[in-house]
Design a protein around this motif. Structure first.
Motif, PDB file in Angstrom:
ATOM      1  N   PRO A 193      39.131  37.461  41.785  1.00 21.05           N
ATOM      2  CA  PRO A 193      39.526  36.043  41.638  1.00 21.05           C
ATOM      3  C   PRO A 193      40.665  35.838  40.644  1.00 21.05           C
ATOM      4  N   VAL A 194      40.793  36.755  39.664  1.00 19.88           N
ATOM      5  CA  VAL A 194      41.916  36.623  38.712  1.00 19.88           C
ATOM      6  C   VAL A 194      43.230  36.774  39.490  1.00 19.88           C
ATOM      7  N   VAL A 195      43.305  37.824  40.301  1.00 19.86           N
ATOM      8  CA  VAL A 195      44.522  38.073  41.095  1.00 19.86           C
ATOM      9  C   VAL A 195      44.756  36.919  42.082  1.00 19.86           C
ATOM     10  N   ALA A 196      43.675  36.508  42.755  1.00 15.99           N
ATOM     11  CA  ALA A 196      43.801  35.409  43.735  1.00 15.99           C
ATOM     12  C   ALA A 196      44.310  34.144  43.053  1.00 15.99           C
ATOM     13  N   LYS A 254      48.649  30.324  42.057  1.00 12.55           N
ATOM     14  CA  LYS A 254      49.153  29.533  40.914  1.00 12.55           C
ATOM     15  C   LYS A 254      48.067  28.629  40.316  1.00 12.55           C
ATOM     16  N   GLU A 255      46.833  29.109  40.330  1.00 15.32           N
ATOM     17  CA  GLU A 255      45.748  28.352  39.693  1.00 15.32           C
ATOM     18  C   GLU A 255      45.482  29.010  38.328  1.00 15.32           C
ATOM     19  N   SER A 304      39.357  35.570  33.781  1.00 13.94           N
ATOM     20  CA  SER A 304      39.678  36.656  32.846  1.00 13.94           C
ATOM     21  C   SER A 304      38.606  36.722  31.757  1.00 13.94           C
ATOM     22  N   PHE A 305      38.131  35.545  31.325  1.00 12.80           N
ATOM     23  CA  PHE A 305      37.032  35.519  30.361  1.00 12.80           C
ATOM     24  C   PHE A 305      35.808  36.217  30.930  1.00 12.80           C
ATOM     25  N   GLY A 306      35.528  35.905  32.205  1.00 14.74           N
ATOM     26  CA  GLY A 306      34.368  36.515  32.859  1.00 14.74           C
ATOM     27  C   GLY A 306      34.517  38.020  32.930  1.00 14.74           C
ATOM     28  N   PHE A 307      35.687  38.472  33.387  1.00 15.02           N
ATOM     29  CA  PHE A 307      35.941  39.914  33.522  1.00 15.02           C
ATOM     30  C   PHE A 307      35.809  40.617  32.172  1.00 15.02           C
ATOM     31  N   LEU A 308      36.504  40.082  31.155  1.00 14.51           N
ATOM     32  CA  LEU A 308      36.510  40.761  29.851  1.00 14.51           C
ATOM     33  C   LEU A 308      35.121  40.749  29.206  1.00 14.51           C
ATOM     34  N   SER A 309      34.383  39.649  29.382  1.00 11.29           N
ATOM     35  CA  SER A 309      33.029  39.577  28.794  1.00 11.29           C
ATOM     36  C   SER A 309      32.132  40.652  29.400  1.00 11.29           C
ATOM     37  N   LEU A 334      36.722  31.012  46.796  1.00 10.89           N
ATOM     38  CA  LEU A 334      36.712  32.344  47.421  1.00 10.89           C
ATOM     39  C   LEU A 334      35.728  33.266  46.684  1.00 10.89           C
ATOM     40  N   TRP A 335      35.756  33.216  45.359  1.00 11.18           N
ATOM     41  CA  TRP A 335      34.883  34.079  44.561  1.00 11.18           C
ATOM     42  C   TRP A 335      33.401  33.805  44.823  1.00 11.18           C
ATOM     43  N   ARG A 336      33.058  32.539  45.038  1.00 12.95           N
ATOM     44  CA  ARG A 336      31.650  32.209  45.311  1.00 12.95           C
ATOM     45  C   ARG A 336      31.175  32.968  46.554  1.00 12.95           C
TER      46      ARG A 336
END
Lengths: 179, 500
Positions: free
Chosen positions: B30-33, B38-39, B47-52, B134-136
């Motif tokens: 979802p970060v890339v998407a 452009k969201e 990114s917070f989710g990924f890094l956490s 999309l991520w959901r």
């Protein structure tokens, strides 16, 4: 060494608590009503009154227009956040300027139409067959909110922590492999 | 009974860390998407989710080095803890998006997605950023195959592998190697992803969507159907498309998704006839037919859907959606109580309780247990027709003939009993919060069997206590009790030992 997990947990909890304060609450307002409209909830709850009757409904156009050979579908979302399919002609949907989605406030319509609890024409769908668009407020793109600086600082901090941890992990693994 | 040592906790934490670490990389999608679309705010949230998740996983891996080999106890605990922590962290970008009223609501949606339930209390769903939407669906896709399955591909052979996989309800090894089994599960899913998305894309275009939207809806709806997840990109779910062919393709993929991965593998690479022999397929068809009979009677009595097309698109679709534990809907939630009548609701509830096949993305009791239950009843009756000294053997066909042993029946009956108790418990919680018996039971079954059909209770405004109950039900239902019970026992025993 014994206290490291505790300290780590405390750090993460503090960090998450900080993040909690950054969340905005997403809400949308509806324009002033021109006349009293029936809500979709009311239509669904009391079909015995409204089924196959002409009703007046207001809402924002959301989603895409689905064009078919003999007409088109669009969807209205009322102030309660419920959505219903409207069946109409191609000429009507050609007048739409904005379809509501992320970053776009869709056109706001007031329409009259026949409500069907179980539509005989559309395989039992619950829908409205449009009679007339009574009024039409053109939608608009919503202003893009910039990324909050506090969020950005938090993210950089988290990124650096992640990088540091990964380097430690990499060196430890290399050492273990060499041993 | 052996006492639980700090070394046991270290083993559990270490392997949980490994699973979370590998899972974290999925959050880069979802970060890339979001960046492509452009969201940028959403990109930051994810990114917070990924890094956490990345940091948590690494910390666990680094701080807790296992000093003993992983046992069954550790494997089951790893599964339960991984699912719990993954939910808590994946909820973070949800909450930051501003589309949830509280962190609990975000956790509810994350657990619902991961467990492929499909109940949702998201706000302003029709205005969601595309990357979040999309991520959901991707989350249901990941949850359907199993988050342990992801880590399994990377775990060392002597790790916690197969033990954790069993805890996740995927005990059939498609190939002798556990790692290869994980790869095979993902290979099957990705092949279907390609075929399914293409099919949905074509039908989406026929339904009137533009190429881009058709692709977006196609990917989302395939993942929702195949994973028996039940989410959809728009708030009125499958009703949005007003297109029978689209609904038919949804049905095709949620039937395929509710079949055992092993059966897909068998049909593809070994023996196509297995499809007609497998006990779970027979069991599914029998229970579906019975439920359909009840449903048709109920809908005819209630005076709804007199046209065959309507009966098929509304009645049969919902029933199949419930039976495969998908939860996609072609009606409004309130219509269940207002229009369907008790008999139809009973049919849907029964279908939801029964669920799909074992080792699939589906929830519920599972076909193999239903078959074992009825076979053992028949076996008991048959015994009276033979001499007392006669040795009777009962078999079922599930990837070859298997003798029904008492141990197998006992374990199936225990799980059935636990499911029934969980559904009743959830119904009681609903009634305590002021809802009627039928809607409370319906919603409880839907959460516990990871279905996602709703009769209107599941809303952001429902009491927090009920949200917690449903989160627990989804977690328990997806992991089928054992790993969670073992984990809870592990925790309580450790506390008890500490006190002593």
């Amino acid at each position: 060494m014994k206290h490291i997990p505790l300290l780590t947990t405390a750090f993460l909890l503090l960090f998450l608590t900080g993040l909690m304060s950054l969340s905005p609450i997403y809400a949308m307002e509806s324009p002033e009503s021109a006349k009293t409209s029936v809500s979709i909830h009311e239509l669904l709850s009391r079909p015995e009154i409204y089924d196959q009757q002409v009703i007046y409904i207001e809402g924002e156009i959301v989603g895409q227009v689905l064009r078919r050979k003999d007409g088109a579908w669009f969807h209205l979302k009322d102030k309660d956040g419920l959505m219903i399919g409207i069946w109409t002609s191609h000429a009507v949907v050609d007048n739409f300027s904005f379809l509501g989605r992320h970053g776009i406030r869709g056109d706001y319509l007031g329409i009259t139409g026949v409500y069907y609890k179980i539509c005989p024409l559309h395989g039992g769908d619950t829908d409205i067959h449009l009679n007339e668009v009574v009024y039409h407020i053109v939608g608009h793109p919503l202003p893009k909110s910039p990324v909050s600086p506090i969020k950005a600082y938090f993210l950089i901090l988290l990124f650096l922590s992640g990088l540091l941890l990964w380097l430690v992990n990499y060196r430890l693994q290399k050492k273990t492999n060499n041993d | 009974m052996k006492s639980i040592l700090w070394e046991d906790w270290k083993t559990v934490f270490h392997y949980t860390g490994v699973c979370l670490f590998f899972l974290s990389f999925t959050l880069l999608i979802p970060v890339v998407a979001a960046v492509i679309l452009k969201e940028f705010n959403t990109a930051v949230d994810f990114s917070f989710g990924f890094l956490s998740l990345f940091i948590l996983g690494l910390l666990f891996r680094l701080l807790f080095q296992p000093e003993r080999d992983a046992s069954w106890l550790h494997g089951l605990c790893v599964t339960a803890l991984t699912w719990l922590l993954a939910t808590l962290v994946i909820a973070l970008p949800y909450y930051l998006s501003g589309h949830f009223n509280s962190y609990l609501d975000a956790c509810f949606d994350a657990m619902s997605g991961l467990t492929t339930t499909g109940l949702s209390i998201i706000q302003q769903m029709d205005h969601l950023p595309l990357s979040l939407n999309l991520w959901r669906h991707i989350l249901t896709f990941i949850g359907g195959q199993g988050i342990i399955v992801i880590a399994l591909i990377f775990l060392p052979p002597l790790g916690v592998g197969f033990k954790a996989l069993v805890g996740e309800g995927k005990e059939d090894r498609l190939i002798p190697s556990v790692k290869e089994t994980g790869k095979a599960i993902w290979m099957i899913s990705f092949i279907y992803l390609g075929i399914g998305t293409a099919l949905f894309w074509v039908i989406g275009k026929m339904a009137g969507l533009s190429s881009f939207w058709s692709l977006f809806h196609g990917v989302c709806m395939f993942m929702s159907s195949w994973s028996t997840g039940g989410f959809a990109p728009q708030s009125i779910n499958t009703l949005y498309y007003h297109f029978p062919l689209f609904e038919a393709v949804c049905m095709l993929f949620f039937i395929l998704g509710s079949m055992n991965f092993g059966l897909h593998f068998y049909i593809w690479f070994k023996d196509k006839k297995e499809l007609f022999k497998d006990i779970e397929i027979k069991s599914f068809l029998a229970t579906l037919f019975f439920c359909l009979l009840l449903l048709s009677l109920g809908l005819v009595r209630s005076g709804n859907y007199s046209q065959p097309a309507a009966l098929f698109r509304k009645g049969f679709f919902i029933l199949l959606s419930g039976h495969t534990s998908t939860g996609q809907m072609t009606i409004y939630t309130t219509q269940f109580l207002n229009q369907w009548g008790d008999l139809s609701l009973l049919a849907v509830m029964l279908a939801m309780v029964l669920g799909g096949a074992s080792g699939s993305t589906a929830g519920g009791l599972k076909g193999i247990r239903i078959a074992l239950f009825f076979k053992s009843i028949l076996f008991e009756i048959r015994r009276f027709f033979y001499p007392q000294k006669a040795v009777l053997i009962e078999k079922i066909h599930h990837f070859g003939d298997r003798i029904i042993e008492e141990k197998l029946v006992k374990s199936a009956l225990i799980i059935i009993l636990l499911f029934v108790l969980m559904h009743l418990g959830g119904a009681i919680a609903g009634m305590i919060n002021g809802f009627g018996f039928i809607p409370s039971l319906f919603e409880s079954i839907s959460a516990g069997a990871n279905v996602g059909l709703s009769c209107g209770i599941t809303q952001a405004s429902m009491p927090n206590s009920l949200k917690v109950v449903y989160i627990l039900n989804m977690w328990l239902g997806r992991l089928e009790f054992t790993s969670i019970f073992v984990f809870l026992f592990f925790v309580f025993r450790s506390i008890f030992q500490l006190k002593r």
